[in-house]
Motif scaffolding. Sequence first.
Motif, PDB file in Angstrom:
ATOM      1  N   ALA A  29       0.829  -1.211   0.000  1.00 32.63           N
ATOM      2  CA  ALA A  29       0.000   0.000   0.000  1.00 32.63           C
ATOM      3  C   ALA A  29       0.860   1.256   0.000  1.00 32.63           C
ATOM      4  N   GLN A  30       1.889   1.270   0.831  1.00 35.41           N
ATOM      5  CA  GLN A  30       2.737   2.449   0.900  1.00 35.41           C
ATOM      6  C   GLN A  30       3.610   2.586  -0.343  1.00 35.41           C
ATOM      7  N   PHE A  31       4.005   1.472  -0.925  1.00 38.05           N
ATOM      8  CA  PHE A  31       4.755   1.544  -2.177  1.00 38.05           C
ATOM      9  C   PHE A  31       3.892   2.207  -3.254  1.00 38.05           C
ATOM     10  N   GLY A  32       2.619   1.840  -3.297  1.00 39.08           N
ATOM     11  CA  GLY A  32       1.700   2.462  -4.252  1.00 39.08           C
ATOM     12  C   GLY A  32       1.589   3.961  -4.038  1.00 39.08           C
ATOM     13  N   ALA A  33       1.497   4.381  -2.789  1.00 36.67           N
ATOM     14  CA  ALA A  33       1.411   5.811  -2.479  1.00 36.67           C
ATOM     15  C   ALA A  33       2.692   6.533  -2.880  1.00 36.67           C
ATOM     16  N   THR A  34       3.819   5.887  -2.661  1.00 34.16           N
ATOM     17  CA  THR A  34       5.100   6.484  -3.029  1.00 34.16           C
ATOM     18  C   THR A  34       5.221   6.591  -4.550  1.00 34.16           C
ATOM     19  N   ALA A  35       4.857   5.537  -5.244  1.00 38.89           N
ATOM     20  CA  ALA A  35       4.920   5.537  -6.703  1.00 38.89           C
ATOM     21  C   ALA A  35       3.997   6.597  -7.299  1.00 38.89           C
ATOM     22  N   LYS A  36       2.877   6.829  -6.659  1.00 42.50           N
ATOM     23  CA  LYS A  36       1.938   7.847  -7.148  1.00 42.50           C
ATOM     24  C   LYS A  36       2.584   9.232  -7.123  1.00 42.50           C
ATOM     25  N   THR A  37       3.372   9.515  -6.094  1.00 47.13           N
ATOM     26  CA  THR A  37       4.047  10.817  -6.050  1.00 47.13           C
ATOM     27  C   THR A  37       5.122  10.911  -7.129  1.00 47.13           C
ATOM     28  N   CYS A  38       5.786   9.800  -7.424  1.00 51.47           N
ATOM     29  CA  CYS A  38       6.766   9.780  -8.522  1.00 51.47           C
ATOM     30  C   CYS A  38       6.072  10.111  -9.835  1.00 51.47           C
ATOM     31  N   LYS A  39       4.973   9.428 -10.084  1.00 51.01           N
ATOM     32  CA  LYS A  39       4.246   9.616 -11.324  1.00 51.01           C
ATOM     33  C   LYS A  39       3.750  11.048 -11.466  1.00 51.01           C
ATOM     34  N   GLY A  40       3.271  11.633 -10.385  1.00 51.32           N
ATOM     35  CA  GLY A  40       2.769  12.998 -10.447  1.00 51.32           C
ATOM     36  C   GLY A  40       3.826  13.984 -10.902  1.00 51.32           C
ATOM     37  N   CYS A  41       5.022  13.813 -10.418  1.00 47.65           N
ATOM     38  CA  CYS A  41       6.112  14.700 -10.821  1.00 47.65           C
ATOM     39  C   CYS A  41       6.543  14.400 -12.253  1.00 47.65           C
ATOM     40  N   HIS A  42       6.639  13.125 -12.592  1.00 51.53           N
ATOM     41  CA  HIS A  42       7.038  12.764 -13.949  1.00 51.53           C
ATOM     42  C   HIS A  42       6.021  13.255 -14.967  1.00 51.53           C
ATOM     43  N   ASP A  43       4.742  13.140 -14.648  1.00 50.06           N
ATOM     44  CA  ASP A  43       3.703  13.608 -15.580  1.00 50.06           C
ATOM     45  C   ASP A  43       3.859  15.096 -15.859  1.00 50.06           C
ATOM     46  N   GLU A  44       4.228  15.834 -14.848  1.00 54.61           N
ATOM     47  CA  GLU A  44       4.312  17.288 -14.949  1.00 54.61           C
ATOM     48  C   GLU A  44       5.641  17.787 -15.525  1.00 54.61           C
TER      49      GLU A  44
END
Length: 64
Positions: free
Chosen positions: A45-60
């Motif tokens: 669960a926490q890995f998913g939350a961490t990956a989501k923050t990575c993706k948010g920055c990469h998307d932007e």
Amino acid sequence: HADTEAKPEIWEQWDLFVEKYEALQKEADKLQSVAATGDVDAIKAQFGATAKTCKGCHDEFREK
């Protein structure tokens, strides 16, 4: 000039970039704490939350 996949928007929106970076740090710190418990479901669960923050920055801010 170094090769980079970063978009110029990083420099134009520095405060937002820093905000996203700090969110990643926060989630990564949580992941480290959760990983120490050995609870696989909590780690996932926490890995998913961490990956989501990575993706948010990469998307932007990262070129594809």
